[in-house]
Scaffold this motif. Structure first.
Motif, mmCIF file in Angstrom:
data_model
loop_
_atom_site.group_PDB
_atom_site.id
_atom_site.type_symbol
_atom_site.label_atom_id
_atom_site.label_comp_id
_atom_site.label_asym_id
_atom_site.label_seq_id
_atom_site.Cartn_x
_atom_site.Cartn_y
_atom_site.Cartn_z
ATOM 1 N N VAL A 1 0.820 -1.212 0.000
ATOM 2 C CA VAL A 1 0.000 0.000 0.000
ATOM 3 C C VAL A 1 0.856 1.266 0.000
ATOM 4 C CG1 VAL A 1 -1.688 1.313 1.347
ATOM 5 C CG2 VAL A 1 -1.909 -1.158 1.163
ATOM 6 N N ILE A 2 1.937 1.248 0.765
ATOM 7 C CA ILE A 2 2.749 2.457 0.943
ATOM 8 C C ILE A 2 3.962 2.484 0.021
ATOM 9 C CG2 ILE A 2 4.222 3.683 2.596
ATOM 10 C CD1 ILE A 2 2.200 3.036 4.750
ATOM 11 N N LEU B 1 -6.746 10.207 7.730
ATOM 12 C CA LEU B 1 -5.588 10.282 6.858
ATOM 13 C C LEU B 1 -5.590 11.565 6.032
ATOM 14 C CD1 LEU B 1 -5.827 6.567 5.753
ATOM 15 C CD2 LEU B 1 -4.296 7.511 7.491
ATOM 16 N N ILE B 2 -6.763 12.013 5.619
ATOM 17 C CA ILE B 2 -6.885 13.236 4.827
ATOM 18 C C ILE B 2 -6.596 14.449 5.695
ATOM 19 C CG2 ILE B 2 -8.537 14.724 3.618
ATOM 20 C CD1 ILE B 2 -9.838 12.069 2.627
ATOM 21 N N SER C 1 -9.156 -0.411 6.156
ATOM 22 C CA SER C 1 -10.344 0.250 6.725
ATOM 23 C C SER C 1 -9.996 1.318 7.756
ATOM 24 C CB SER C 1 -11.293 -0.781 7.336
ATOM 25 O OG SER C 1 -11.703 -1.700 6.361
ATOM 26 N N ILE C 2 -8.907 2.036 7.516
ATOM 27 C CA ILE C 2 -8.575 3.177 8.368
ATOM 28 C C ILE C 2 -9.434 4.338 7.871
ATOM 29 C CG2 ILE C 2 -6.761 4.783 9.087
ATOM 30 C CD1 ILE C 2 -4.746 2.498 8.567
ATOM 31 N N PRO C 3 -10.138 5.025 8.756
ATOM 32 C CA PRO C 3 -11.000 6.122 8.294
ATOM 33 C C PRO C 3 -10.225 7.131 7.443
ATOM 34 C CG PRO C 3 -11.384 5.689 10.617
ATOM 35 C CD PRO C 3 -10.186 4.864 10.210
ATOM 36 N N MET D 1 -1.469 6.535 -1.125
ATOM 37 C CA MET D 1 -1.293 5.838 0.156
ATOM 38 C C MET D 1 -2.565 5.937 0.997
ATOM 39 S SD MET D 1 2.447 7.106 1.343
ATOM 40 C CE MET D 1 3.884 7.025 0.296
ATOM 41 N N ILE D 2 -3.146 7.137 1.041
ATOM 42 C CA ILE D 2 -4.369 7.347 1.814
ATOM 43 C C ILE D 2 -5.476 6.431 1.313
ATOM 44 C CG2 ILE D 2 -6.222 9.020 2.281
ATOM 45 C CD1 ILE D 2 -3.969 11.185 2.337
ATOM 46 N N GLU D 3 -5.661 6.404 -0.007
ATOM 47 C CA GLU D 3 -6.692 5.539 -0.595
ATOM 48 C C GLU D 3 -6.417 4.081 -0.276
ATOM 49 O OE1 GLU D 3 -6.429 6.672 -4.708
ATOM 50 O OE2 GLU D 3 -7.938 8.242 -4.473
ATOM 51 N N GLY D 4 -5.167 3.649 -0.404
ATOM 52 C CA GLY D 4 -4.808 2.259 -0.139
ATOM 53 C C GLY D 4 -4.999 1.865 1.312
ATOM 54 N N LEU D 5 -4.595 2.740 2.220
ATOM 55 C CA LEU D 5 -4.758 2.448 3.644
ATOM 56 C C LEU D 5 -6.238 2.354 4.017
ATOM 57 C CD1 LEU D 5 -1.974 4.803 5.017
ATOM 58 C CD2 LEU D 5 -2.003 2.306 5.220
#
Length: 126
Positions: free
Chosen positions: A78-79, A114-115, A108-110, A99-103
């Motif tokens: 992912v990263i 991340l944004i 299932s990290i909100p 990375m944000i989209e993948g995580l």
């Protein structure tokens, strides 16, 4: 059934005490209906006066790793390379949109957590 808005901390505490007494109320009874209305009022009051902020993104990632027993190697797809994962976890490199989209999608990290991090960092760069 007289119900008033919650306007002060005193109103809030009194409503919490009443909710506690009504917790045993059956659904579809006058007491159950009162409980539903009071809980809704408390939720609205808490949203306004005690907002819950999202966790720091790195802490959110670490929490998910601990929760799911993930390792740095699990984050590589992912990263990116292992050293990039370590840079993210050490806060030496910002998260990218990919990375944000993948995580979010993979673990299932909100996304909001991340944004928030990405916009927070941009704000300081200006």
């Amino acid at each position: 059934m007289e119900i008033r808005p919650i306007k002060t901390p005193t109103d809030y505490q009194a409503t919490l005490k009443e909710i506690e007494l009504l917790m045993v109320a059956e659904a579809d009874t006058p007491e159950g209906d009162r409980l539903d209305v009071l809980v809704t009022l408390v939720e609205a009051y808490e949203r306004e006066h005690y907002p819950i902020d999202f966790p720091d993104p790195v802490e959110a990632i670490k929490f998910r790793m601990e929760q799911q027993g993930l390792t740095v190697e699990d984050l590589v797809p992912v990263i990116g390379r292992k050293n990039r994962v370590y840079e993210i976890l050490a806060r030496k490199r910002p998260l990218t949109l990919r990375m944000i989209e993948g995580l979010h999608e993979t673990f299932s990290i909100p996304a909001e957590s991340l944004i928030k991090h990405a916009s927070h960092r941009r704000g300081h760069a200006a």
